[in-house]
Design a protein around this motif. Structure first.
Motif, PDB file in Angstrom:
ATOM      1  N   UNK A 324       0.843  -1.204   0.000  1.00 38.83           N
ATOM      2  CA  UNK A 324       0.000   0.000   0.000  1.00 38.83           C
ATOM      3  C   UNK A 324       0.873   1.247   0.000  1.00 38.83           C
ATOM      4  N   UNK A 325       0.208   2.379  -0.185  1.00 38.73           N
ATOM      5  CA  UNK A 325       0.817   3.696   0.011  1.00 38.73           C
ATOM      6  C   UNK A 325      -0.006   4.456   1.036  1.00 38.73           C
ATOM      7  N   UNK A 326       0.682   5.223   1.875  1.00 35.64           N
ATOM      8  CA  UNK A 326      -0.006   5.965   2.937  1.00 35.64           C
ATOM      9  C   UNK A 326      -0.500   7.306   2.428  1.00 35.64           C
ATOM     10  N   UNK A 327      -1.605   7.761   3.016  1.00 37.15           N
ATOM     11  CA  UNK A 327      -2.116   9.093   2.766  1.00 37.15           C
ATOM     12  C   UNK A 327      -2.042   9.906   4.041  1.00 37.15           C
ATOM     13  N   UNK A 328      -3.139  10.567   4.370  1.00 39.71           N
ATOM     14  CA  UNK A 328      -3.167  11.386   5.584  1.00 39.71           C
ATOM     15  C   UNK A 328      -3.341  10.523   6.831  1.00 39.71           C
ATOM     16  N   UNK A 329      -2.875  11.048   7.952  1.00 41.15           N
ATOM     17  CA  UNK A 329      -3.004  10.378   9.237  1.00 41.15           C
ATOM     18  C   UNK A 329      -3.738  11.284  10.207  1.00 41.15           C
ATOM     19  N   UNK A 330      -4.748  10.735  10.867  1.00 37.80           N
ATOM     20  CA  UNK A 330      -5.515  11.479  11.873  1.00 37.80           C
ATOM     21  C   UNK A 330      -5.687  10.587  13.088  1.00 37.80           C
ATOM     22  N   UNK A 331      -5.146  11.048  14.214  1.00 36.73           N
ATOM     23  CA  UNK A 331      -5.236  10.298  15.465  1.00 36.73           C
ATOM     24  C   UNK A 331      -4.743   8.869  15.245  1.00 36.73           C
ATOM     25  N   UNK A 332      -5.648   7.870  15.414  1.00 37.07           N
ATOM     26  CA  UNK A 332      -5.230   6.475  15.264  1.00 37.07           C
ATOM     27  C   UNK A 332      -5.661   5.886  13.924  1.00 37.07           C
ATOM     28  N   UNK A 333      -6.045   6.731  12.970  1.00 33.09           N
ATOM     29  CA  UNK A 333      -6.483   6.253  11.663  1.00 33.09           C
ATOM     30  C   UNK A 333      -5.530   6.747  10.578  1.00 33.09           C
ATOM     31  N   UNK A 334      -5.477   5.986   9.497  1.00 31.92           N
ATOM     32  CA  UNK A 334      -4.596   6.328   8.398  1.00 31.92           C
ATOM     33  C   UNK A 334      -5.265   6.013   7.061  1.00 31.92           C
ATOM     34  N   UNK A 335      -5.013   6.834   6.078  1.00 26.99           N
ATOM     35  CA  UNK A 335      -5.571   6.664   4.741  1.00 26.99           C
ATOM     36  C   UNK A 335      -4.599   5.820   3.929  1.00 26.99           C
TER      37      UNK A 335
END
Length: 362
Positions: A324-335
């Motif tokens: 996969x490739x990562x996107x944005x990260x918010x708190x304990x979640x990731x895109x």
């Protein structure tokens, strides 16, 4: 020497064989390993909304430094720092006596050439009218008169151009405001020598800023450039004022700065009250709203190892690694982005210990 021979009965040998076989079976029996249960979840698409806080700078919508075009002295200074000016308003009058002398000489030459051209033109016209009577004027005389008239006309046009050039140079002695604004800086006093070269050109005479309308410029990191579009509204604040201000994205550079790897984004701010000043540092709150839904997973489901970035997908109760490739990260979640589809079953707490093809006990 007596040798004692021990004889075993068939019953004793049978019992001994039975005991040995039981021991060997006990040694061969292995307790089966119990696989621990693994928590999984079904992959779903979500719209991830985040906010990004970045420093920004307020500048005048228009700003110009005014310099002297010709070497001269400051004769009259009509404005000072903070003076509000209108477009075309006279700000500074410069003095250069040599330009006045050049203008007078150009005017004299212009009048002289105008008189010469008028005389040669009149002479040619008379000869031309007389030549209509056959035998009165030779062709040679008429051609010479025509050539003299054309030559004098060319000299007359050159005198007009020279006079215009000196007039333009004289116009540079008057410094006028190019637009409505405020005088933000003044670097001269009466009698100061100014010019296009030398010490007189080190600093601008005046700096004019348009402050009724400001630019708010912010550099957006590469990761977030795809989430902003012209017309998006954002809020910002400055340290010296308690209130929050609103603005909309007006311009985007469309390219990344090679040093910062960020895109310059500008907003127009209408400074009707005059509270905001050019040069203020602001904190911008940019909403990053994804237009399309994307896959969002807990951070614990993503494994980052020397082999790459991946999640563990469960297919027929067996583990499959999906890059996969990562996107944005918010708190304990990731895109995340990869070869995935909705309703795929993923391991919630993944680790490098889970190998390709391992049995997953849910």
């Amino acid at each position: 020497m007596n040798t004692k021979i021990i004889k075993y009965s068939p019953l004793f040998l049978a019992a001994l064989f039975f005991l040995n076989s039981c021991n060997s079976k006990k040694e061969e029996t292995v307790t089966p390993e119990i696989q621990p249960k693994v928590e999984t979840f079904l992959l779903e698409k979500q719209k991830l909304t985040t906010e990004l806080r970045l420093p920004a700078e307020l500048t005048g919508f228009q700003q110009v430094d005014l310099y002297a075009k010709v070497s001269s002295f400051v004769k009259t200074l009509k404005v000072d720092i903070g003076t509000k000016v209108k477009k075309g308003q006279l700000l500074i009058v410069l003095e250069a006596p040599e330009i006045s002398s050049q203008l007078a000489a150009a005017e004299s030459r212009l009048k002289s050439m105008e008189a010469i051209y008028a005389t040669s033109k009149s002479t040619y016209n008379r000869l031309y009218e007389t030549s209509k009577v056959e035998g009165t004027i030779s062709k040679n005389d008429l051609e010479m008169a025509s050539g003299k008239k054309n030559s004098d006309y060319a000299q007359y046009q050159a005198a007009i151009a020279a006079h215009k050039e000196v007039s333009i140079m004289r116009g540079y002695l008057e410094i006028r405001a190019p637009f409505d604004g405020v005088v933000a800086a003044r670097n001269v006093n009466l009698g100061t020598f100014v010019g296009p070269a030398g010490k007189g050109s080190d600093l601008p005479l005046l700096t004019i800023q348009e402050q009724s309308k400001l630019r708010l410029a912010v550099s957006i990191p590469e990761l977030y450039t795809g989430y902003l579009h012209p017309g998006d509204e954002m809020s910002f604040n400055v340290k010296s004022l308690p209130e929050n201000f609103k603005a909309k994205i007006t311009r985007m550079s469309g390219a990344l700065d090679l040093k910062l790897r960020s895109e310059r984004v500008e907003m127009d701010v209408y400074n009707t009250k005059g509270d905001l000043l050019p040069g203020m540092v602001a904190e911008v709150l940019l909403p990053l709203n994804a237009k399309d839904s994307t896959f969002v997973v807990p951070k614990s489901a993503v494994v980052s190892s020397a082999e790459g970035l991946y999640v563990v997908k469960v297919v027929n109760k067996k583990a499959t690694r999906v890059e996969i490739k990562k996107g944005r990260e918010i708190d304990d979640k990731i895109e995340i982005f990869g070869d995935l589809t909705p309703k795929d079953k993923l391991v919630k707490i993944a680790s490098e210990e889970t190998k390709e093809g391992d049995v997953i006990n849910e």
